[in-house]
Design a protein around this motif. Structure first.
Motif, PDB file in Angstrom:
ATOM      1  N   SER A   1       0.839  -1.202   0.000  1.00 18.39           N
ATOM      2  CA  SER A   1       0.000   0.000   0.000  1.00 18.39           C
ATOM      3  C   SER A   1       0.866   1.241   0.000  1.00 18.39           C
ATOM      4  O   SER A   1       1.931   1.255   0.627  1.00 18.39           O
ATOM      5  CB  SER A   1      -0.878   0.056   1.252  1.00 18.39           C
ATOM      6  OG  SER A   1      -1.748  -1.035   1.294  1.00 18.39           O
ATOM      7  N   CYS A   2       0.380   2.275  -0.661  1.00 17.94           N
ATOM      8  CA  CYS A   2       1.059   3.559  -0.543  1.00 17.94           C
ATOM      9  C   CYS A   2       0.811   4.108   0.863  1.00 17.94           C
ATOM     10  O   CYS A   2      -0.035   3.591   1.596  1.00 17.94           O
ATOM     11  CB  CYS A   2       0.573   4.522  -1.619  1.00 17.94           C
ATOM     12  SG  CYS A   2      -1.118   5.099  -1.403  1.00 17.94           S
ATOM     13  N   VAL A   3       1.541   5.136   1.227  1.00 19.66           N
ATOM     14  CA  VAL A   3       1.442   5.657   2.594  1.00 19.66           C
ATOM     15  C   VAL A   3       0.021   6.103   2.925  1.00 19.66           C
ATOM     16  O   VAL A   3      -0.509   5.831   3.999  1.00 19.66           O
ATOM     17  CB  VAL A   3       2.448   6.814   2.809  1.00 19.66           C
ATOM     18  CG1 VAL A   3       2.193   7.518   4.133  1.00 19.66           C
ATOM     19  CG2 VAL A   3       3.876   6.277   2.779  1.00 19.66           C
ATOM     20  N   CYS A   4      -0.655   6.767   1.984  1.00 22.28           N
ATOM     21  CA  CYS A   4      -1.999   7.278   2.295  1.00 22.28           C
ATOM     22  C   CYS A   4      -3.087   6.228   2.081  1.00 22.28           C
ATOM     23  O   CYS A   4      -4.228   6.436   2.480  1.00 22.28           O
ATOM     24  CB  CYS A   4      -2.291   8.545   1.490  1.00 22.28           C
ATOM     25  SG  CYS A   4      -2.819   8.255  -0.203  1.00 22.28           S
ATOM     26  N   GLY A   5      -2.750   5.112   1.454  1.00 26.45           N
ATOM     27  CA  GLY A   5      -3.695   3.998   1.337  1.00 26.45           C
ATOM     28  C   GLY A   5      -4.566   3.984   0.093  1.00 26.45           C
ATOM     29  O   GLY A   5      -5.382   3.074  -0.070  1.00 26.45           O
ATOM     30  N   ARG A   6      -4.413   4.973  -0.785  1.00 25.36           N
ATOM     31  CA  ARG A   6      -5.284   4.994  -1.964  1.00 25.36           C
ATOM     32  C   ARG A   6      -4.843   4.003  -3.034  1.00 25.36           C
ATOM     33  O   ARG A   6      -5.657   3.530  -3.818  1.00 25.36           O
ATOM     34  CB  ARG A   6      -5.336   6.413  -2.550  1.00 25.36           C
ATOM     35  CG  ARG A   6      -6.090   7.362  -1.623  1.00 25.36           C
ATOM     36  CD  ARG A   6      -5.878   8.801  -2.013  1.00 25.36           C
ATOM     37  NE  ARG A   6      -6.630   9.159  -3.205  1.00 25.36           N
ATOM     38  CZ  ARG A   6      -6.549  10.356  -3.795  1.00 25.36           C
ATOM     39  NH1 ARG A   6      -5.744  11.272  -3.296  1.00 25.36           N
ATOM     40  NH2 ARG A   6      -7.261  10.622  -4.861  1.00 25.36           N
ATOM     41  N   VAL A   7      -3.544   3.711  -3.076  1.00 24.30           N
ATOM     42  CA  VAL A   7      -3.034   2.741  -4.051  1.00 24.30           C
ATOM     43  C   VAL A   7      -2.692   1.452  -3.311  1.00 24.30           C
ATOM     44  O   VAL A   7      -1.983   1.467  -2.311  1.00 24.30           O
ATOM     45  CB  VAL A   7      -1.776   3.275  -4.775  1.00 24.30           C
ATOM     46  CG1 VAL A   7      -1.208   2.207  -5.714  1.00 24.30           C
ATOM     47  CG2 VAL A   7      -2.105   4.543  -5.552  1.00 24.30           C
TER      48      VAL A   7
ATOM     49  N   VAL B   1       5.418   5.240  -9.041  1.00 25.43           N
ATOM     50  CA  VAL B   1       5.185   5.946  -7.785  1.00 25.43           C
ATOM     51  C   VAL B   1       3.699   6.272  -7.665  1.00 25.43           C
ATOM     52  O   VAL B   1       3.049   6.650  -8.642  1.00 25.43           O
ATOM     53  CB  VAL B   1       6.026   7.246  -7.770  1.00 25.43           C
ATOM     54  CG1 VAL B   1       5.689   8.133  -6.581  1.00 25.43           C
ATOM     55  CG2 VAL B   1       7.511   6.925  -7.785  1.00 25.43           C
ATOM     56  N   ALA B   2       3.145   6.110  -6.471  1.00 27.78           N
ATOM     57  CA  ALA B   2       1.774   6.532  -6.195  1.00 27.78           C
ATOM     58  C   ALA B   2       1.788   8.055  -6.047  1.00 27.78           C
ATOM     59  O   ALA B   2       2.371   8.589  -5.102  1.00 27.78           O
ATOM     60  CB  ALA B   2       1.260   5.867  -4.913  1.00 27.78           C
ATOM     61  N   SER B   3       1.182   8.740  -7.011  1.00 26.25           N
ATOM     62  CA  SER B   3       1.301  10.202  -7.042  1.00 26.25           C
ATOM     63  C   SER B   3       0.526  10.884  -5.906  1.00 26.25           C
ATOM     64  O   SER B   3       0.795  12.027  -5.568  1.00 26.25           O
ATOM     65  CB  SER B   3       0.809  10.737  -8.391  1.00 26.25           C
ATOM     66  OG  SER B   3      -0.546  10.374  -8.582  1.00 26.25           O
ATOM     67  N   CYS B   4      -0.412  10.169  -5.283  1.00 24.51           N
ATOM     68  CA  CYS B   4      -1.184  10.752  -4.171  1.00 24.51           C
ATOM     69  C   CYS B   4      -0.287  11.156  -3.014  1.00 24.51           C
ATOM     70  O   CYS B   4      -0.499  12.192  -2.387  1.00 24.51           O
ATOM     71  CB  CYS B   4      -2.236   9.748  -3.700  1.00 24.51           C
ATOM     72  SG  CYS B   4      -1.668   8.036  -3.689  1.00 24.51           S
ATOM     73  N   CYS B   5       0.723  10.340  -2.717  1.00 21.85           N
ATOM     74  CA  CYS B   5       1.569  10.598  -1.544  1.00 21.85           C
ATOM     75  C   CYS B   5       3.046  10.349  -1.859  1.00 21.85           C
ATOM     76  O   CYS B   5       3.866  10.311  -0.955  1.00 21.85           O
ATOM     77  CB  CYS B   5       1.103   9.719  -0.383  1.00 21.85           C
ATOM     78  SG  CYS B   5       1.057   7.965  -0.803  1.00 21.85           S
ATOM     79  N   ASN B   6       3.379  10.180  -3.163  1.00 22.22           N
ATOM     80  CA  ASN B   6       4.752   9.944  -3.615  1.00 22.22           C
ATOM     81  C   ASN B   6       5.416   8.753  -2.934  1.00 22.22           C
ATOM     82  O   ASN B   6       6.565   8.815  -2.506  1.00 22.22           O
ATOM     83  CB  ASN B   6       5.585  11.224  -3.467  1.00 22.22           C
ATOM     84  CG  ASN B   6       5.196  12.255  -4.516  1.00 22.22           C
ATOM     85  OD1 ASN B   6       4.798  11.903  -5.628  1.00 22.22           O
ATOM     86  ND2 ASN B   6       5.293  13.528  -4.162  1.00 22.22           N
TER      87      ASN B   6
HETATM   88 ZN    ZN Z   1      -1.068   7.440  -1.601  1.00 24.45          ZN
END
Ligand code: ZN
Length: 167
Positions: free
Chosen positions: A9-15, A91-96
């Motif tokens: 998961s990305c840090v913010c969880g969207r990806v 890279v997950a652009s929401c939170c890099n």
């Molecule tokens: Zn994210």
């Protein structure tokens, strides 16, 4: 057959991405491209660390048919060190958050170990240690290779053969 599903998961969880079964390899790469790529991603706003303290990048490498993005795929952005490079760092652009690396002709995906929650398989090898610059001693929990090492190629060939025979 090992059907363990691991989620990155990305840090913010969207990806979120899912990997099925045992990775082809759990390894740490010290090559100059992984170091440069990691530094560039870490320089993005609010990016989480990509490189380990000693400059290595820890990956779980999966067959491409066993790794997929299950949510937030539209947020994924490719970064290449050089224009036209066959290697892209995604890279997950929401939170890099650095999610995975894809070498275009390859049948594998190298996913950044740091993005997995819970138990990841232990490190099996360290590669390209000739580029390692840290003053600390190289950990001895797994074999190290100055280049890629025969073991890595062996694993990739074995994984490719398994795909050919439909396993
Ligand atoms: Zn994210």
């Amino acid at each position: 057959m090992d059907l363990t599903v691991r989620t990155s998961s990305c840090v913010c969880g969207r990806v979120r991405c899912e990997a099925v079964g045992a990775p082809i390899l759990s390894g740490v790469c010290y090559c100059d491209n992984c170091q440069e790529g990691g530094r560039r991603i870490e320089a993005l706003p609010h990016a989480a660390p990509v490189l380990d303290a000693d400059g290595g990048t820890s990956y779980l490498t999966y067959r491409s048919d066993r790794f997929r993005c299950v949510s937030g795929a539209e947020l994924l952005t490719d970064y290449r060190i050089r224009e036209g490079s066959p290697t892209r760092r995604v890279v997950a652009s929401c939170c890099n958050s650095a999610m995975f690396l894809k070498f275009e002709p390859g049948f594998w995906v190298s996913s950044y170990r740091a993005r997995f929650a819970g138990d990841a398989p232990p490190v099996e090898m360290r590669t390209q240690t000739k580029y390692r610059r840290a003053a600390t001693e190289l950990p001895r929990d797994a074999p190290s290779y100055r280049g890629y090492g025969f073991k890595l190629w062996g694993r990739l060939i074995a994984a490719r053969l398994a795909m050919f025979i439909g396993r």
